[in-house]
Design a protein around this motif. Structure first.
Motif, short mmCIF file in Angstrom:
data_model
loop_
_atom_site.label_atom_id
_atom_site.label_comp_id
_atom_site.label_asym_id
_atom_site.label_seq_id
_atom_site.Cartn_x
_atom_site.Cartn_y
_atom_site.Cartn_z
N VAL A 87 45.22 43.18 38.48
CA VAL A 87 45.39 41.93 39.23
C VAL A 87 46.85 41.79 39.61
O VAL A 87 47.73 41.88 38.74
N LEU A 88 47.10 41.60 40.88
CA LEU A 88 48.47 41.37 41.35
C LEU A 88 48.63 39.88 41.65
O LEU A 88 47.92 39.32 42.49
N THR A 89 49.57 39.26 40.96
CA THR A 89 49.73 37.81 41.05
C THR A 89 51.20 37.46 40.74
O THR A 89 51.88 38.25 40.09
N ILE A 90 51.62 36.28 41.17
CA ILE A 90 52.94 35.84 40.70
C ILE A 90 52.79 34.82 39.56
O ILE A 90 53.77 34.25 39.09
N PHE A 91 51.52 34.60 39.14
CA PHE A 91 51.26 33.69 38.01
C PHE A 91 50.38 34.40 36.97
O PHE A 91 49.23 34.01 36.75
N PRO A 92 50.90 35.47 36.33
CA PRO A 92 50.06 36.26 35.42
C PRO A 92 49.50 35.46 34.25
O PRO A 92 48.39 35.75 33.78
N ASP A 93 50.23 34.43 33.79
CA ASP A 93 49.76 33.69 32.62
C ASP A 93 48.43 32.98 32.88
O ASP A 93 47.69 32.66 31.94
N MET A 94 48.12 32.72 34.15
CA MET A 94 46.86 32.04 34.45
C MET A 94 45.66 32.85 33.95
O MET A 94 44.59 32.30 33.71
N PHE A 95 45.81 34.17 33.81
CA PHE A 95 44.66 35.01 33.48
C PHE A 95 44.39 35.14 31.98
O PHE A 95 43.33 35.58 31.59
N SER A 96 45.39 34.75 31.15
CA SER A 96 45.19 35.00 29.71
C SER A 96 44.02 34.18 29.18
O SER A 96 43.26 34.65 28.33
N GLY A 97 43.84 32.97 29.67
CA GLY A 97 42.71 32.15 29.22
C GLY A 97 41.38 32.79 29.55
O GLY A 97 40.50 32.94 28.69
N VAL A 98 41.24 33.23 30.77
CA VAL A 98 39.95 33.76 31.23
C VAL A 98 39.65 35.12 30.60
O VAL A 98 38.53 35.37 30.14
N PHE A 99 40.63 36.00 30.54
CA PHE A 99 40.38 37.33 29.97
C PHE A 99 40.33 37.29 28.43
O PHE A 99 39.88 38.23 27.81
N GLY A 100 40.82 36.21 27.86
CA GLY A 100 40.90 36.13 26.39
C GLY A 100 39.75 35.40 25.74
O GLY A 100 39.81 35.07 24.55
N HIS A 101 38.69 35.10 26.49
CA HIS A 101 37.57 34.35 25.91
C HIS A 101 36.21 34.93 26.30
O HIS A 101 36.10 35.59 27.33
N GLY A 136 45.11 32.69 45.28
CA GLY A 136 43.95 33.56 45.11
C GLY A 136 43.52 33.75 43.66
O GLY A 136 42.48 34.36 43.39
N GLU A 137 44.30 33.21 42.69
CA GLU A 137 44.02 33.49 41.28
C GLU A 137 42.62 33.01 40.86
O GLU A 137 41.87 33.74 40.21
N LEU A 138 42.30 31.76 41.20
CA LEU A 138 40.99 31.24 40.78
C LEU A 138 39.88 32.04 41.43
O LEU A 138 38.85 32.33 40.81
N GLY A 139 40.09 32.44 42.68
CA GLY A 139 39.09 33.26 43.38
C GLY A 139 38.91 34.60 42.68
O GLY A 139 37.79 35.06 42.46
N ALA A 140 40.02 35.23 42.29
CA ALA A 140 39.94 36.52 41.60
C ALA A 140 39.19 36.36 40.28
O ALA A 140 38.35 37.19 39.92
N VAL A 166 35.44 36.19 40.95
CA VAL A 166 34.87 37.50 41.30
C VAL A 166 34.83 38.40 40.06
O VAL A 166 33.81 39.02 39.77
N ILE A 167 35.91 38.44 39.31
CA ILE A 167 35.97 39.32 38.14
C ILE A 167 34.90 38.93 37.11
O ILE A 167 34.18 39.76 36.57
N ASP A 168 34.77 37.62 36.87
CA ASP A 168 33.76 37.16 35.91
C ASP A 168 32.36 37.63 36.33
O ASP A 168 31.60 38.17 35.52
N SER A 169 32.05 37.45 37.60
CA SER A 169 30.69 37.79 38.05
C SER A 169 30.46 39.29 38.08
O SER A 169 29.33 39.74 37.94
N VAL A 170 31.51 40.09 38.22
CA VAL A 170 31.37 41.56 38.23
C VAL A 170 31.26 42.09 36.79
O VAL A 170 30.37 42.87 36.47
#
Ligand SMILES: C[S@@+](CC[C@H](N)C(=O)[O-])C[C@H]1O[C@@H](n2cnc3c(N)ncnc32)[C@H](O)[C@@H]1O
Length: 247
Positions: free
Chosen positions: A6-20, A143-147, A150-154
Motif C-alpha cells: 500500500v502506498l500512502t502518506i498516512f501509513p498509520d491508518m492501516f494498522s487498525g485494519v490490518f491488526g484485527h 484513497g486509504e479508506l477505499g484501499a 478493497v483489501i478487506d473484500s479480497v
C-alpha cells in the motif's frame, strides 16, 4: 501467498485494519503479506514534498509523479511475482463490486496507490497504474479508506482465510443474489419467532427456503440484480410464486 503493498502518506491508518479480525488472521496464516509504505520516503527533493500546485491554477494540491513512479518501480522489483496489478483508488475509476474482488483474489501481487488532496498528476494514471477503482459515487478525502474496503473484500476470499469456504460462496453478490436471512437462538425471542422450517432439521426444505428467501430479498431490495443473472427453471418458478404474493 498474496503480497499486498500500500502506498500512502498516512501509513498509520492501516494498522487498525490490518491488526484485527480476519485480516490479521490471514497474515498470521501466511495467506497474505501486507507492506504499508509511505511514498514520501521516495521523494527525491530535500523536504520530501509529494505534492505541488496544479498547472493552470485552481484550488488544491496535486500529487507529483516522481515519488509514486519510483515507489511503484521499487516495489515491483522487490516482489517475487512478475505480474503486478497497480490499483489506483479514484472516484473516476470502475465501480468496485464482488466480481472484481473475486478477480483480484486470484492475483499474486497487488499495489494500492492512495491519492490525496485534489488528485494526482495524470501521468501516474497513464503510465504506472493498471486499474482504477472507485468504491462508490461519492468523494472521500483520500484513497486509504477505499484501499481498506478493497483489501478487506479480497483477503477474505483467499483460500484458508475463512475456515469454511462455503460461507463466502453464498454471500450476497457471489451467487448474483442477495443472501437469505439468518436466525440464531432463541427460537422465540419476546414473541418474535424463527420460521418453523429452520427448526425441523430437514436440510432439503431448509435449502429450498433459503433459496426462495434469497430470491425474495433480491426482488424486493435489488431487482436490478435479477436482470444480470440466469435463473434455473426452479428459481424462475419460485420467483413467479413470490411475485404473485406481492400482487
Ligand atoms: C478529494 S479526492 C479527489 C477527487 C478529485 N478531485 C475528483 O474530483 O475526481 C482525493 C482522493 O481520494 C480518493 N477517493 C476519493 N473518492 C473516492 C472513491 N469514491 N473511491 C476511491 N477513492 C476515492 C482518491 O484517491 C482521490 O485521489
Amino acid at each position: 501467498m498474496m503480497k499486498i503493498d500500500v502506498l500512502t502518506i498516512f501509513p498509520d491508518m492501516f494498522s487498525g485494519v490490518f491488526g484485527h479480525s480476519i485480516l490479521k488472521k490471514a497474515a498470521e496464516k501466511s495467506a497474505v503479506q501486507y507492506n504499508v509504505v509511505n511514498f514520501r520516503d521516495y521523494a527525491d527533493n530535500k523536504h520530501q514534498t509529494v505534492d505541488d500546485y496544479p498547472y493552470g491554477g485552481g484550488a488544491g494540491m496535486v500529487l507529483k509523479p516522481q515519488p509514486l513512479f519510483d515507489a511503484v518501480a521499487s516495489l515491483k522489483e522487490q516482489a517475487d511475482s512478475d505480474k503486478t496489478r497497480v490499483i489506483l483508488l479514484c472516484p473516476q475509476g470502475k465501480q468496485y463490486d464482488q466480481k472484481m474482488a473475486e478477480e483480484l483474489a486470484s492475483e499474486e501481487h497487488l499495489i494500492f496507490v492512495c491519492g490525496h488532496y485534489e488528485g494526482y498528476d495524470e501521468r501516474i494514471r497513464e503510465h504506472v497504474v493498471t486499474d482504477e477503482i472507485s468504491i462508490g459515487d461519492y468523494v472521500l478525502t483520500g484513497g486509504e479508506l477505499g484501499a481498506m474496503v478493497v483489501i478487506d473484500s479480497v483477503v477474505r476470499l483467499l483460500p484458508e482465510v475463512l475456515g469454511n469456504q462455503e460461507s463466502h460462496m453464498k454471500d450476497s453478490f457471489s451467487t448474483g443474489l442477495l443472501e437469505h436471512p439468518h436466525y440464531t437462538r432463541p427460537s422465540d425471542f419476546r414473541g418474535m419467532k424463527v420460521p418453523e422450517v429452520l427448526l425441523q432439521g430437514n436440510h432439503k426444505l431448509i435449502e429450498e427456503w433459503r433459496n426462495k428467501e434469497a430470491l425474495r430479498r433480491t426482488l424486493v431490495r435489488r431487482p436490478d440484480l435479477l436482470e444480470k443473472i440466469e435463473l434455473t427453471k426452479e428459481q424462475e418458478k419460485w420467483l413467479n410464486e413470490i411475485k404473485k404474493e406481492y400482487e
